[in-house]
Each structure stands twice: as structure tokens, then as C-alpha cells.
Design an enzyme around this catalytic site. Sequence first.
Site, mmCIF file in Angstrom:
data_model
loop_
_atom_site.group_PDB
_atom_site.id
_atom_site.type_symbol
_atom_site.label_atom_id
_atom_site.label_comp_id
_atom_site.label_asym_id
_atom_site.label_seq_id
_atom_site.Cartn_x
_atom_site.Cartn_y
_atom_site.Cartn_z
ATOM 1 C CG LEU A 58 1.840 74.385 97.519
ATOM 2 C CD1 LEU A 58 3.163 74.738 98.180
ATOM 3 C CD2 LEU A 58 0.745 75.348 97.971
ATOM 4 C CG ASP A 59 2.219 70.723 99.296
ATOM 5 O OD1 ASP A 59 3.411 70.818 99.649
ATOM 6 O OD2 ASP A 59 1.284 71.223 99.937
ATOM 7 C CD GLU A 60 -0.036 69.605 91.918
ATOM 8 O OE1 GLU A 60 0.362 69.492 90.741
ATOM 9 O OE2 GLU A 60 -1.139 70.094 92.226
#
Length: 298
Positions: free
Chosen positions: A242-244
Site C-alpha cells: 500500500l502506497d509503496e
Amino acid sequence: MTSTNQQIQHYLTKNEDKARLLVSCPDKPGIVSSISTFLYEHGANIVESNQFTTDHEEGTFFLRIVFAAENMKSKEKTMKADFHSLAEQFEMTWRMTFLHELKRTAVFVSKELHCLRELLYEWESGDLVTDISLVISNHESAREIVESFGIPFYYIPANKEIREEVEEKQLDLLEEYNIDLIILARYMQILTPKFVDRHPSKIINIHHSFLPAFIGANPHKRAYKRGVKLIGATSHYVTDDLDEGPIIEQDVIRVDHRNSVNDLKKKGRLIERSVLNRAVKWALEDRVIVHKNKTIVL
């Protein structure tokens, strides 16, 4: 083609004899020379060229070339087929795209519409060269503006309890419209690994750049309490982490003690719009190569 306009149609006509080649491979002598010879033998002229290597001895080489040739449409299949042997010789990962083929995009959005509006206005002006084929939302908020542009709008309510069922509907629509690129323009739902796996390096997200210091709800309020001096936005490809995912573009804007929480939110929306717009344009222009968990933007 679902949605195009006069400016984009003019671009397609003007560039119908142009194509782009994107290459990544182990760096070794002769790569550029071999590609140049290949293009020459197929009657093509190099219009633009950008290259980068992580290390000239043991690194990875990246190349983006724009080339032109008369009657490009008639040469398309032959050029792709003939390039395979060259690609095998140098262990290339490659993509050849032709500018007369307009990429098809889908935009996902929730309640906040600032990024969607930016994309629509850029598309309307002819600066975002794509076919925005459809917009999918878990709220009705965007229907009026989307349909005013003549673009199909699909309202699909979503939450974590029905996520898999919702994604099946979304995936069916993406297949029906033959989508090349998915843009999460402030779509506030987490995508499952199954969804992401179906579209690797084809989903672009935008979010604030307070991560990881201010994870979770109300990041602007907590950043305000800490007295931050810079806020920004990050656009990246979506992965299972997530979000990486690999970052495509980032930017910041300065704030100070005079700015309220609402000021931070307003400035944050302003920077999110421009960062997402640039990231999407670069992807549509075949400028972005994913390398491990980074991007090379040529």
C-alpha cells in the site's frame, strides 16, 4: 473510440508516421548502434533519443527513441516482428508503440473531484493525449461533470465487505473498454492484489506526501499541529504494498504558521492536481520504465 476531440485528432493526424521504442536491458556495447541500424534498414529516422545506464559495466541500460517513417501504419507489424531477434540478442525488455494508436484510459474517483477536473480540462484542451473511455466512482458526485464531457460514467458503490464483487464489475468494464491505463484520481478504496495483478504497472495513484510521518486519517490536521513547512504530493504505480509502489513524480509547496488546516488542504489539492497530471502524461508518452521499485523517466 469513446471520447476524443478536435485537438487530439489533429495530434494523431500530424503524428501518424511516428512511433516510440522503449528498451531496458543489461548494458553492453553495441545496443544503440544496433537499434539505429535496425531503424535505418526499415526506412525510419530518429526524431528524439534519451538514454540512461545504472552502471556502464554491470548495470542496466534504458533507452527511449521516437522515430518517424513514411507509411508507418503499413510497417507496424513487420517492424515489431523483426525487432524480436534484436531484442533476444541483447536480452531486452521492450515496447514499441505507434502514435496513431490512442491509448485508452479509465479514471477512478470518489468524492474529491479536483484531480478528475484537472484531467478532464487537460483532455479537453488537447494536452492530455488519450481516450478517456470511462470514469468509475463509488459516489455519484462526479456524474454531472463527467457526462458533460460526453464520457460514460459508472457508479459502483464500494466498501471492504463487497470489495471482490465490486472489483469483478470494474475488471469487466476495463476489459470491455480495452483499457491501457488506470488513473486513481483520489479513489479512496484499497485495491486487492487480484485487481493489481491484472494490470501490473498500469495503475497510477496520487496521494499527499505526508507519508510515513502522518499515516491514517486527518493527516493535514496532524501536520498542522506539528507546524510543517512543506506539503506535497506523490504519484506512483500501484503495487500490493500500500502506497509503496514505484514513484513517478513528486512536488512540494511551502506553507507557514499563517496557514490553517483548510489552507493546507487547499494547497495540497493544488499540488496533487499538477503531480498526477504530469505522471499521467509521462506514462501516456511512454516515458516511464519501471525498474525494481523505482521508475526511470526518460
